[in-house]
Design a protein around this motif. Structure first.
Motif, mmCIF file in Angstrom:
data_model
loop_
_atom_site.group_PDB
_atom_site.id
_atom_site.type_symbol
_atom_site.label_atom_id
_atom_site.label_comp_id
_atom_site.label_asym_id
_atom_site.label_seq_id
_atom_site.Cartn_x
_atom_site.Cartn_y
_atom_site.Cartn_z
ATOM 1 N N GLU A 158 7.286 -2.412 21.851
ATOM 2 C CA GLU A 158 6.816 -3.227 20.889
ATOM 3 C C GLU A 158 5.762 -3.207 20.724
ATOM 4 N N GLN A 159 4.521 -2.222 21.441
ATOM 5 C CA GLN A 159 3.471 -1.317 20.882
ATOM 6 C C GLN A 159 3.905 -0.946 19.338
ATOM 7 N N ARG A 160 4.563 0.334 19.905
ATOM 8 C CA ARG A 160 5.516 1.169 19.430
ATOM 9 C C ARG A 160 5.878 0.822 17.710
ATOM 10 N N GLY A 161 6.299 -0.308 17.588
ATOM 11 C CA GLY A 161 7.283 -1.171 16.588
ATOM 12 C C GLY A 161 5.519 -1.423 15.754
ATOM 13 N N LYS A 162 4.805 -2.500 16.002
ATOM 14 C CA LYS A 162 3.913 -2.700 15.423
ATOM 15 C C LYS A 162 2.945 -1.374 14.719
ATOM 16 N N TRP A 163 2.885 -0.494 15.509
ATOM 17 C CA TRP A 163 2.302 1.157 14.736
ATOM 18 C C TRP A 163 3.446 1.235 14.277
ATOM 19 N N GLN A 164 4.668 1.410 13.881
ATOM 20 C CA GLN A 164 5.391 2.490 13.246
ATOM 21 C C GLN A 164 5.728 1.371 12.015
ATOM 22 N N THR A 165 5.628 0.562 12.099
ATOM 23 C CA THR A 165 5.886 -0.735 10.839
ATOM 24 C C THR A 165 4.230 -0.218 9.957
ATOM 25 N N ARG A 166 3.320 -0.399 10.484
ATOM 26 C CA ARG A 166 2.187 -0.011 9.862
ATOM 27 C C ARG A 166 2.113 1.427 8.716
ATOM 28 N N GLU A 167 2.345 1.854 9.931
ATOM 29 C CA GLU A 167 2.090 3.943 9.108
ATOM 30 C C GLU A 167 3.856 3.711 8.190
ATOM 31 N N GLN A 168 4.187 2.757 8.378
ATOM 32 C CA GLN A 168 5.139 2.718 6.655
ATOM 33 C C GLN A 168 4.539 1.964 5.973
ATOM 34 N N VAL A 169 4.265 1.427 6.291
ATOM 35 C CA VAL A 169 3.342 0.509 4.749
ATOM 36 C C VAL A 169 2.980 1.619 4.058
ATOM 37 N N VAL A 170 1.809 1.321 5.165
ATOM 38 C CA VAL A 170 0.886 2.752 4.778
ATOM 39 C C VAL A 170 1.317 4.171 3.881
ATOM 40 N N ILE A 171 1.825 4.652 4.449
ATOM 41 C CA ILE A 171 1.637 5.908 3.307
ATOM 42 C C ILE A 171 3.047 5.682 2.415
ATOM 43 N N THR A 172 3.219 4.254 2.483
ATOM 44 C CA THR A 172 4.949 4.161 1.300
ATOM 45 C C THR A 172 3.831 3.963 0.126
ATOM 46 N N HIS A 173 2.783 3.403 1.068
ATOM 47 C CA HIS A 173 2.552 2.364 -0.610
ATOM 48 C C HIS A 173 0.609 3.572 -1.096
ATOM 49 N N ILE A 174 0.394 4.205 -0.302
ATOM 50 C CA ILE A 174 -0.455 5.552 -0.948
ATOM 51 C C ILE A 174 0.145 6.322 -1.793
ATOM 52 N N ASN A 175 1.388 6.121 -0.533
ATOM 53 C CA ASN A 175 2.540 7.065 -2.365
ATOM 54 C C ASN A 175 2.418 6.276 -3.503
ATOM 55 N N TYR A 176 2.665 5.009 -3.451
ATOM 56 C CA TYR A 176 2.522 4.276 -4.944
ATOM 57 C C TYR A 176 1.489 4.140 -5.582
ATOM 58 N N CYS A 177 0.188 4.507 -5.313
ATOM 59 C CA CYS A 177 -1.187 4.316 -5.741
ATOM 60 C C CYS A 177 -1.310 5.797 -6.576
ATOM 61 N N LEU A 178 -1.092 6.763 -5.491
ATOM 62 C CA LEU A 178 -0.705 8.354 -6.179
ATOM 63 C C LEU A 178 -0.255 8.490 -7.979
ATOM 64 N N LEU A 179 1.336 7.863 -7.314
ATOM 65 C CA LEU A 179 2.362 7.980 -8.409
ATOM 66 C C LEU A 179 1.535 7.706 -9.254
ATOM 67 N N ALA A 180 0.476 6.169 -9.494
ATOM 68 C CA ALA A 180 0.519 5.070 -10.586
ATOM 69 C C ALA A 180 -0.439 6.314 -11.569
ATOM 70 N N LEU A 181 -1.424 6.934 -10.934
ATOM 71 C CA LEU A 181 -3.032 7.086 -10.957
ATOM 72 C C LEU A 181 -1.965 8.918 -11.734
ATOM 73 N N PHE A 182 -1.667 9.588 -11.235
ATOM 74 C CA PHE A 182 -0.890 11.157 -11.818
ATOM 75 C C PHE A 182 0.811 10.920 -12.308
ATOM 76 N N ARG A 183 1.009 9.676 -12.313
ATOM 77 C CA ARG A 183 2.706 10.024 -13.100
ATOM 78 C C ARG A 183 2.951 10.323 -14.408
ATOM 79 N N ARG A 184 1.910 10.867 -15.005
ATOM 80 C CA ARG A 184 1.601 11.606 -16.605
ATOM 81 C C ARG A 184 2.333 13.147 -16.249
ATOM 82 N N GLU A 185 1.772 13.592 -15.389
ATOM 83 C CA GLU A 185 2.158 14.604 -14.723
ATOM 84 C C GLU A 185 3.227 15.377 -14.511
ATOM 85 N N LEU A 186 3.511 13.650 -13.611
ATOM 86 C CA LEU A 186 4.729 14.196 -12.355
ATOM 87 C C LEU A 186 6.731 13.854 -13.587
#
Length: 247
Positions: A184-212
């Motif tokens: 259960e502890q691994r599951g909590k970490w796994q969920t948090r990591e997935q959400v955090v890194i996915t949304h870091i990618n969304y944030c960066l995509l928005a800011l640099f989208r014109r160059e992509l």
């Protein structure tokens, strides 16, 4: 040597042997589910791709924050492999910290110089506020990074500040626990990591989208495809004009 010195030396030797044995047992048990950690590593690979992209686009001083964010994500990954769940969550929060510092200071070179001199310090909420009001933010619920990153930061802060019982490593007040193979502890970490890194990618995509747009930065767009759910590819194409595919 006094009795106390003898006793603490004996206790140290016992503790040293015990934690090393416990660590080995827990890490061996967790390694049986290596697919979970491979998926985690692939998510983190997107940060390496972003770092390579950013190297020619932002200053070395602001890039240093992003390198630290990548390092934090890898530290979280390693702690999770060892079953040190609260430490893994602390490191994950550090990754958010450093990404937001990078994105703020890349746009504020004077404040960055002052930061290096110990003369500039924003309350962390101000970093969120800056990006929430950024003109390049994409305010589309499915791919808007900021509400979720703010929420995840608050959740992870509970682990950092010991303000939530559910993130404790110790359940028995009579015994310390450095490592745990609790699913259960691994599951909590796994969920948090997935959400955090996915949304870091969304944030960066928005800011640099014109160059992509178009055929630009194919290696980075492939790495993003390792993280972002395929159900969001159309949203990214429609609202950011960036084509993401599953590698």
């Amino acid at each position: 040597m006094s009795l106390l010195l003898n006793e603490t030396e004996a206790n140290f030797k016992r503790f040293d042997n015990d934690w090393r044995a416990d660590l080995t047992a827990v890490s061996v048990e967790l390694a049986k589910d290596s697919a979970i950690y491979l998926t985690s590593y692939r998510r983190i690979a997107s940060l390496q791709a972003w770092r390579s992209f950013l190297e020619t686009r932002i200053s070395d001083a602001s890039l240093a924050f992003f390198l630290e964010a990548q390092n934090d994500a890898l530290t979280s990954h390693v702690f999770a492999n060892l079953g040190s769940w609260r430490s893994a969550l602390k490191a994950l929060r550090g990754s958010i910290d450093n990404v937001l510092f990078c994105l703020y200071y890349k746009d504020h070179p004077i404040e960055l110089r002052l930061w290096h001199e110990g003369e500039h310090k924003l309350a962390f909420a101000e970093h969120f506020t800056y990006l929430e009001n950024h003109p390049d933010r994409i305010i589309v619920p499915q791919i808007d990074a900021m509400p979720t990153l703010r929420e995840e930061y608050a959740t992870l802060s509970k682990a950092v500040h010991a303000s939530s019982k559910c993130f404790r490593m110790t359940n028995d007040i009579k015994e310390t626990q450095l490592w745990s193979d609790a699913v259960e502890q691994r599951g909590k970490w796994q969920t948090r990591e997935q959400v955090v890194i996915t949304h870091i990618n969304y944030c960066l995509l928005a800011l640099f989208r014109r160059e992509l747009e178009g055929a630009a930065a194919p290696a980075l767009r492939d790495a993003i495809g390792l993280v972002v759910p395929s159900s969001r590819f159309a949203d990214i194409k429609n609202h950011m004009k960036v084509i993401i595919r599953r590698p």
